[in-house]
Design a protein around this motif. Structure first.
Motif, short mmCIF file in Angstrom:
data_model
loop_
_atom_site.label_atom_id
_atom_site.label_comp_id
_atom_site.label_asym_id
_atom_site.label_seq_id
_atom_site.Cartn_x
_atom_site.Cartn_y
_atom_site.Cartn_z
N ALA A 38 0.82 -1.21 0.00
CA ALA A 38 0.00 0.00 0.00
C ALA A 38 0.86 1.26 0.00
N VAL A 41 2.06 1.90 -3.53
CA VAL A 41 1.01 2.48 -4.36
C VAL A 41 0.80 3.95 -4.01
N ARG A 42 0.76 4.25 -2.72
CA ARG A 42 0.62 5.64 -2.29
C ARG A 42 1.76 6.52 -2.79
N ILE A 67 -5.14 -3.87 2.08
CA ILE A 67 -4.55 -2.88 1.16
C ILE A 67 -5.58 -1.82 0.79
N ASP A 68 -6.80 -2.27 0.49
CA ASP A 68 -7.86 -1.31 0.17
C ASP A 68 -8.08 -0.34 1.33
N LEU A 71 -5.50 2.23 1.55
CA LEU A 71 -5.62 3.19 0.44
C LEU A 71 -6.97 3.91 0.49
N ASP A 72 -7.58 3.89 1.65
CA ASP A 72 -8.84 4.62 1.89
C ASP A 72 -9.97 4.13 0.99
N ARG A 75 -8.27 3.08 -4.50
CA ARG A 75 -6.95 2.88 -5.09
C ARG A 75 -6.67 3.82 -6.24
N TYR A 78 -4.63 7.20 -6.11
CA TYR A 78 -3.18 7.24 -5.97
C TYR A 78 -2.50 6.96 -7.30
N LEU A 82 -1.27 -1.64 -8.46
CA LEU A 82 -1.25 -2.83 -7.62
C LEU A 82 -0.97 -4.07 -8.45
#
Length: 347
Positions: A38, A41-42, A67-68, A71-72, A75, A78, A82
């Motif tokens: 995560a 990805v961020r 992970i979701d 990432l709030d 996804r 960002y 993934l």
């Protein structure tokens, strides 16, 4: 039951345009978990999760949920992408594929086995299918199978490693494949990324530097050892996995083994598993106590967050490009990645 496959083919390249850097944080056994992925990805790169780290299908579902959450639940907000790594010969992979058909990711990397099952099940869901290969023979087989891209495992990669020189490997594959290429092995900093782009790679895969990330699942002692070591501390041996693997010599010594004695040991995968797998004995075990790293360990100078590592890599990459332009080495780097215009921001 596997959902019906949509009436479309091939993976979607749309996510390539938003990446901050053409970097994949490698899917590392026992090291890569939801927090590391995560955070990648961020930070605007590709975060890759080994499905086997999550265990069975329920475990993979749970990790994707985590992970979701990190990432709030959004996804797409960002810049990163993934990825999930599938070990094709693992008995759980068929159920992992079912999960990914229900919950598509941007990219899948197959390893240790033919990619056909992943291609057939997932390509129509917009997922790009890459195959991890360590030889020209396996690259040819993956191309024939219809993968979207290739990950070239070259000499110097951490853990189970390739043996081919990356310069020769990339140029040989590029002569027969016009799709996206990822170079893995020795990617220590932004200068290495720039060099890979000059070779006409589209992305690089970096692992060792991210083991030292605060978000990784590595122990603090493992991270500290990476900072203290250089490329001279890497030993290639068949002893721990049955194939050539790059390991940290000090970690071998720390559990009371003699690197000189085991350096030339050649065990098959079954025997190596019996001797060094956690479930078989109470003594030192591979990956948990005996640690892997690549030649790029010389570039690990501190324990840092993923965001800090990516920011440093970006600064190094921009400096490398500026230096090349000042010296009139290149006016642009490589061809347009993915042959569809992606990564133009990195030229």
């Amino acid at each position: 039951m596997m959902p019906n496959k949509p009436d479309k083919g091939g993976g979607s390249f749309s996510w390539s345009d938003r990446l901050r850097l053409p970097v994949i944080a490698a899917p590392m056994f026992t090291v890569s978990g939801p927090r590391l992925v995560a955070a990648a990805v961020r930070s605007g790169i590709v975060g890759a999760l080994p499905a086997i780290n999550a265990g069975d299908a329920a475990g993979l579902e749970s990790w994707l949920d985590q992970i979701d959450g990190l990432l709030d639940g959004n996804r797409s907000a960002y810049d990163g992408a993934l990825c999930v790594n599938l070990v094709m010969r693992d008995p759980r992979t068929a159920t992992h594929i079912e999960v990914l058909a229900r919950r598509p990711v941007d990219m899948v990397i197959t390893s240790v086995g033919a990619p056909d099952a992943a291609i057939q099940a997932l390509a129509g869901f917009g997922t790009m299918i890459f195959a991890d290969v360590g030889s020209l023979h396996h690259a040819e087989k993956a191309i024939q199978a219809g993968v979207d891209g290739l990950v070239l495992l070259s000499a110097g990669a951490g853990g189970n490693s390739g043996w081919l020189n990356p310069f020769a490997f990339v140029r040989a594959v590029r002569s027969m494949f016009d799709g996206p290429i990822v170079l893995s092995g020795g990617m220590s900093d932004g200068h290495a990324i720039a060099a890979a782009r000059v070779l006409d790679c589209d992305l690089v895969m970096a692992g060792t530097r991210f083991i030292a990330a605060r978000e990784s699942e590595a122990s603090e002692a493992y991270r500290r050892m990476l900072v203290a070591c250089t490329a001279d501390d890497i030993m290639t041996t068949h002893a721990f996995s049955g194939v050539a693997a790059n390991m940290l010599r000090p970690s071998i010594e720390a559990v009371g083994l003699d690197p000189g004695t085991i350096a030339g040991a050649v065990l098959n995968a079954e025997d190596a598993s019996h001797v060094y797998q956690k479930s078989q004995q109470e003594g030192a075990t591979r990956w948990r106590d005996i640690w892997s790293a690549g030649h790029s360990v010389s570039g690990v100078r501190e324990i840092a967050s993923v965001a800090e590592i990516v920011a440093a890599m970006e600064a190094e990459y921009r400096a490398a490009l500026a230096n090349m332009r000042e010296r009139d080495i290149v006016s642009s780097v490589g061809r347009s990645a993915f042959r569809g215009g992606g990564f133009a921001q990195f030229a």
